[in-house]
Design a protein around this motif. Sequence first.
Motif, short mmCIF file in Angstrom:
data_model
loop_
_atom_site.label_atom_id
_atom_site.label_comp_id
_atom_site.label_asym_id
_atom_site.label_seq_id
_atom_site.Cartn_x
_atom_site.Cartn_y
_atom_site.Cartn_z
N LEU A 1 0.82 -1.21 0.00
CA LEU A 1 0.00 0.00 0.00
C LEU A 1 0.85 1.27 0.00
N ALA A 2 1.97 1.21 0.72
CA ALA A 2 2.87 2.36 0.80
C ALA A 2 3.80 2.45 -0.42
N LYS A 3 3.75 1.43 -1.29
CA LYS A 3 4.59 1.37 -2.49
C LYS A 3 6.08 1.41 -2.16
N VAL A 4 6.42 0.61 -1.12
CA VAL A 4 7.82 0.44 -0.74
C VAL A 4 8.08 -1.05 -0.53
N ASN A 5 9.34 -1.39 -0.46
CA ASN A 5 9.72 -2.76 -0.17
C ASN A 5 9.48 -3.04 1.31
N LYS A 6 9.12 -4.28 1.62
CA LYS A 6 8.84 -4.60 3.02
C LYS A 6 10.06 -4.40 3.91
N THR A 7 11.27 -4.54 3.35
CA THR A 7 12.47 -4.30 4.17
C THR A 7 12.55 -2.84 4.60
N THR A 8 12.01 -1.94 3.79
CA THR A 8 11.99 -0.53 4.16
C THR A 8 11.13 -0.33 5.40
N VAL A 9 10.00 -1.00 5.44
CA VAL A 9 9.10 -0.90 6.60
C VAL A 9 9.77 -1.53 7.81
N TYR A 10 10.31 -2.73 7.65
CA TYR A 10 10.94 -3.42 8.78
C TYR A 10 12.16 -2.67 9.32
N ARG A 11 12.87 -1.94 8.47
CA ARG A 11 14.03 -1.18 8.92
C ARG A 11 13.60 -0.10 9.92
N ARG A 12 12.46 0.52 9.66
CA ARG A 12 11.97 1.59 10.54
C ARG A 12 11.17 1.04 11.72
N TRP A 13 10.38 -0.01 11.47
CA TRP A 13 9.52 -0.61 12.49
C TRP A 13 9.78 -2.11 12.53
N PRO A 14 10.67 -2.57 13.39
CA PRO A 14 11.03 -3.99 13.42
C PRO A 14 9.88 -4.94 13.74
N THR A 15 8.83 -4.44 14.40
CA THR A 15 7.70 -5.30 14.73
C THR A 15 6.40 -4.66 14.26
N LYS A 16 5.41 -5.49 14.08
CA LYS A 16 4.08 -5.01 13.71
C LYS A 16 3.54 -4.08 14.79
N SER A 17 3.77 -4.42 16.02
CA SER A 17 3.30 -3.61 17.15
C SER A 17 3.89 -2.20 17.10
N GLU A 18 5.17 -2.09 16.80
CA GLU A 18 5.81 -0.77 16.70
C GLU A 18 5.25 0.04 15.53
N LEU A 19 4.99 -0.63 14.43
CA LEU A 19 4.39 0.01 13.26
C LEU A 19 3.02 0.57 13.61
N ILE A 20 2.19 -0.25 14.21
CA ILE A 20 0.84 0.17 14.55
C ILE A 20 0.86 1.27 15.61
N ALA A 21 1.72 1.15 16.60
CA ALA A 21 1.82 2.19 17.63
C ALA A 21 2.15 3.54 17.00
N ASP A 22 3.12 3.57 16.10
CA ASP A 22 3.48 4.84 15.44
C ASP A 22 2.35 5.34 14.55
N ALA A 23 1.66 4.43 13.88
CA ALA A 23 0.54 4.84 13.04
C ALA A 23 -0.55 5.48 13.89
N ILE A 24 -0.85 4.88 15.02
CA ILE A 24 -1.88 5.43 15.91
C ILE A 24 -1.43 6.77 16.47
N ARG A 25 -0.18 6.86 16.91
CA ARG A 25 0.32 8.14 17.43
C ARG A 25 0.20 9.25 16.39
N SER A 26 0.44 8.90 15.14
CA SER A 26 0.43 9.92 14.09
C SER A 26 -0.96 10.46 13.79
N VAL A 27 -2.00 9.66 14.01
CA VAL A 27 -3.37 10.12 13.70
C VAL A 27 -4.16 10.52 14.95
N ALA A 28 -3.67 10.18 16.12
CA ALA A 28 -4.44 10.40 17.35
C ALA A 28 -4.03 11.66 18.10
#
Length: 178
Positions: free
Chosen positions: A20-47
């Motif tokens: 969806l972000a049109k990036v390689n999954k390694t790009t996502v994992y480099r910034r957010w090593p876990t799904k939980s960290e990814l979701i936490a940052d996503a929630i922080r950004s919109v909340a």
Amino acid sequence: MAELARVGYSALRVEDVAVLAKVNKTTVYRRWPTKSELIADAIRSVAGFDEPLPDTGTIRGDLIELVRRSLAFARKPEGRAVSRLIVVEGGTPEVDALARLLRDQKRAKNAEVITRAIARGELPHDTPADLVVDAITSPLFARAMRFNEKIDQATIIALVDLVVTGAENVGKRGSRGR
């Protein structure tokens, strides 16, 4: 957040977020090593975690504005996705840990309005900031997010006044009985 809203936490795959972000999954994992960290940052950004707290000059005004902002978020699709995450998918250790982390971070930030009120002399020095914030936000969020009730301004003001009056008088009793 779109993927979280679409599939929920347990079915969310970082690989799908990367597509969806049109990036390689390694790009996502480099910034957010876990799904939980990814979701936490996503929630922080919109909340509104990064928004400045209201500063109206009074505890009453600050709390009313804080609640108004929080309820506005709860009514958005992102807010409903967070609610569904907590209500529907809560109970698993990973989701519960994520929910506690975000709650504690948001509570600590929101408690700053109580700390400012104490500094201005509006509340006793031993006012439990976390309890004041919880006493206002918890019942309103239960009504708004769990029961999908529209909370009107009069209800917000009544609850803020009730809790602030209690907090103003807690020091007058001598012991809080905690």
